[in-house]
Design a protein around this motif. Structure first.
Motif, PDB file in Angstrom:
ATOM      1  N   LYS A   9       0.825  -1.218   0.000  1.00  0.00           N
ATOM      2  CA  LYS A   9       0.000   0.000   0.000  1.00  0.00           C
ATOM      3  C   LYS A   9       0.854   1.262   0.000  1.00  0.00           C
ATOM      4  N   ALA A  10       2.026   1.192   0.647  1.00  0.00           N
ATOM      5  CA  ALA A  10       2.935   2.342   0.677  1.00  0.00           C
ATOM      6  C   ALA A  10       3.716   2.465  -0.626  1.00  0.00           C
ATOM      7  N   LYS A  11       3.425   1.561  -1.562  1.00  0.00           N
ATOM      8  CA  LYS A  11       4.068   1.544  -2.877  1.00  0.00           C
ATOM      9  C   LYS A  11       5.587   1.335  -2.785  1.00  0.00           C
ATOM     10  N   LEU A  12       5.977   0.587  -1.759  1.00  0.00           N
ATOM     11  CA  LEU A  12       7.385   0.232  -1.613  1.00  0.00           C
ATOM     12  C   LEU A  12       7.711  -1.039  -2.402  1.00  0.00           C
ATOM     13  N   TYR A  13       6.677  -1.813  -2.690  1.00  0.00           N
ATOM     14  CA  TYR A  13       6.793  -3.032  -3.489  1.00  0.00           C
ATOM     15  C   TYR A  13       5.597  -3.108  -4.423  1.00  0.00           C
ATOM     16  N   ALA A  14       5.801  -3.777  -5.547  1.00  0.00           N
ATOM     17  CA  ALA A  14       4.733  -3.878  -6.543  1.00  0.00           C
ATOM     18  C   ALA A  14       3.573  -4.748  -6.068  1.00  0.00           C
ATOM     19  N   ASP A  15       3.893  -5.854  -5.355  1.00  0.00           N
ATOM     20  CA  ASP A  15       2.848  -6.769  -4.913  1.00  0.00           C
ATOM     21  C   ASP A  15       3.360  -7.624  -3.754  1.00  0.00           C
ATOM     22  N   ASN A  17       4.051 -10.751  -3.598  1.00  0.00           N
ATOM     23  CA  ASN A  17       5.124 -11.660  -3.977  1.00  0.00           C
ATOM     24  C   ASN A  17       6.486 -10.957  -3.934  1.00  0.00           C
ATOM     25  N   ALA A  18       6.545  -9.727  -4.390  1.00  0.00           N
ATOM     26  CA  ALA A  18       7.804  -8.981  -4.366  1.00  0.00           C
ATOM     27  C   ALA A  18       8.303  -8.776  -2.938  1.00  0.00           C
ATOM     28  N   VAL A  19       7.385  -8.550  -2.018  1.00  0.00           N
ATOM     29  CA  VAL A  19       7.754  -8.396  -0.605  1.00  0.00           C
ATOM     30  C   VAL A  19       8.332  -9.704  -0.080  1.00  0.00           C
ATOM     31  N   ILE A  20       7.644 -10.794  -0.371  1.00  0.00           N
ATOM     32  CA  ILE A  20       8.065 -12.108   0.131  1.00  0.00           C
ATOM     33  C   ILE A  20       9.420 -12.501  -0.442  1.00  0.00           C
ATOM     34  N   VAL A  21       9.614 -12.292  -1.727  1.00  0.00           N
ATOM     35  CA  VAL A  21      10.892 -12.629  -2.358  1.00  0.00           C
ATOM     36  C   VAL A  21      12.030 -11.828  -1.723  1.00  0.00           C
ATOM     37  N   ASP A  22      11.814 -10.540  -1.529  1.00  0.00           N
ATOM     38  CA  ASP A  22      12.843  -9.694  -0.921  1.00  0.00           C
ATOM     39  C   ASP A  22      13.108 -10.110   0.525  1.00  0.00           C
ATOM     40  N   ALA A  23      12.056 -10.401   1.261  1.00  0.00           N
ATOM     41  CA  ALA A  23      12.207 -10.816   2.664  1.00  0.00           C
ATOM     42  C   ALA A  23      12.983 -12.130   2.751  1.00  0.00           C
ATOM     43  N   LEU A  24      12.662 -13.075   1.882  1.00  0.00           N
ATOM     44  CA  LEU A  24      13.389 -14.356   1.885  1.00  0.00           C
ATOM     45  C   LEU A  24      14.857 -14.160   1.517  1.00  0.00           C
ATOM     46  N   HIS A  26      16.709 -11.538   2.051  1.00  0.00           N
ATOM     47  CA  HIS A  26      17.391 -10.955   3.214  1.00  0.00           C
ATOM     48  C   HIS A  26      17.536 -11.972   4.350  1.00  0.00           C
ATOM     49  N   LEU A  27      16.511 -12.768   4.559  1.00  0.00           N
ATOM     50  CA  LEU A  27      16.564 -13.788   5.600  1.00  0.00           C
ATOM     51  C   LEU A  27      17.702 -14.775   5.330  1.00  0.00           C
ATOM     52  N   LEU A  28      17.779 -15.264   4.115  1.00  0.00           N
ATOM     53  CA  LEU A  28      18.817 -16.238   3.782  1.00  0.00           C
ATOM     54  C   LEU A  28      20.210 -15.606   3.771  1.00  0.00           C
ATOM     55  N   ARG A  29      20.301 -14.344   3.421  1.00  0.00           N
ATOM     56  CA  ARG A  29      21.591 -13.651   3.446  1.00  0.00           C
ATOM     57  C   ARG A  29      22.091 -13.508   4.886  1.00  0.00           C
ATOM     58  N   ASN A  30      21.189 -13.247   5.801  1.00  0.00           N
ATOM     59  CA  ASN A  30      21.558 -13.018   7.192  1.00  0.00           C
ATOM     60  C   ASN A  30      21.597 -14.284   8.044  1.00  0.00           C
ATOM     61  N   ARG A  31      21.112 -15.385   7.510  1.00  0.00           N
ATOM     62  CA  ARG A  31      21.097 -16.639   8.261  1.00  0.00           C
ATOM     63  C   ARG A  31      21.748 -17.744   7.438  1.00  0.00           C
ATOM     64  N   PRO A  32      23.093 -17.778   7.389  1.00  0.00           N
ATOM     65  CA  PRO A  32      23.776 -18.800   6.598  1.00  0.00           C
ATOM     66  C   PRO A  32      23.403 -20.220   7.014  1.00  0.00           C
ATOM     67  N   ASP A  33      23.033 -20.416   8.273  1.00  0.00           N
ATOM     68  CA  ASP A  33      22.625 -21.746   8.721  1.00  0.00           C
ATOM     69  C   ASP A  33      21.367 -22.204   7.979  1.00  0.00           C
ATOM     70  N   LEU A  34      20.447 -21.288   7.723  1.00  0.00           N
ATOM     71  CA  LEU A  34      19.247 -21.641   6.964  1.00  0.00           C
ATOM     72  C   LEU A  34      19.592 -21.973   5.519  1.00  0.00           C
ATOM     73  N   ARG A  35      20.512 -21.198   4.933  1.00  0.00           N
ATOM     74  CA  ARG A  35      20.932 -21.473   3.550  1.00  0.00           C
ATOM     75  C   ARG A  35      21.530 -22.862   3.442  1.00  0.00           C
ATOM     76  N   ILE A  36      22.381 -23.218   4.390  1.00  0.00           N
ATOM     77  CA  ILE A  36      23.027 -24.530   4.360  1.00  0.00           C
ATOM     78  C   ILE A  36      21.988 -25.632   4.551  1.00  0.00           C
ATOM     79  N   ASN A  37      21.102 -25.470   5.520  1.00  0.00           N
ATOM     80  CA  ASN A  37      20.073 -26.496   5.750  1.00  0.00           C
ATOM     81  C   ASN A  37      19.127 -26.634   4.566  1.00  0.00           C
ATOM     82  N   LEU A  38      18.789 -25.524   3.921  1.00  0.00           N
ATOM     83  CA  LEU A  38      17.954 -25.578   2.728  1.00  0.00           C
ATOM     84  C   LEU A  38      18.686 -26.301   1.605  1.00  0.00           C
TER      85      LEU A  38
END
Length: 100
Positions: A9-15, A17-24, A26-38
């Motif tokens: 709604k703040a027009k920071l993301y198109a939809d 899905n774009a929010v979720i992709v960006d959040a994921l 950042h999450l994986l960038r900041n949590r190498p343990d999750l990247r390895i387990n995935l």
């Protein structure tokens, strides 16, 4: 608490899905343990190559090999198809390419 819709709604993301992709991302960038387990999960259940798992985990393929061995996960050696061999070569090429 901020919601996905607040960001759209703040027009920071198109939809949503774009929010979720960006959040994921950042999450994986900041949590190498999750990247390895995935990467391990996908290696075991989706039959991705060692090189692809290493790329996903953000480690070199020798490091990924060692991680798998340490966790008692059998290595899947060698591609079964030409396409898999090409994918491994591409992943290794990407890993070895100098970063700027």
């Amino acid at each position: 608490m901020v919601t996905v819709q607040d960001l759209v709604k703040a027009k920071l993301y198109a939809d949503d899905n774009a929010v979720i992709v960006d959040a994921l991302r950042h999450l994986l960038r900041n949590r190498p343990d999750l990247r390895i387990n995935l990467a391990i999960y996908r290696y075991q259940h989706e039959a991705i190559s060692l090189a692809q798992a290493a790329d996903l985990a953000g480690v070199s393929w020798p490091q990924m090999r060692d991680i798998l061995r340490e966790r008692g996960i059998p290595l899947q050696l060698g591609p079964e198809t030409v396409e898999e061999a090409r994918a491994e070569v591409d992943a290794l090429d990407e890993e070895l390419r100098p970063r700027s």
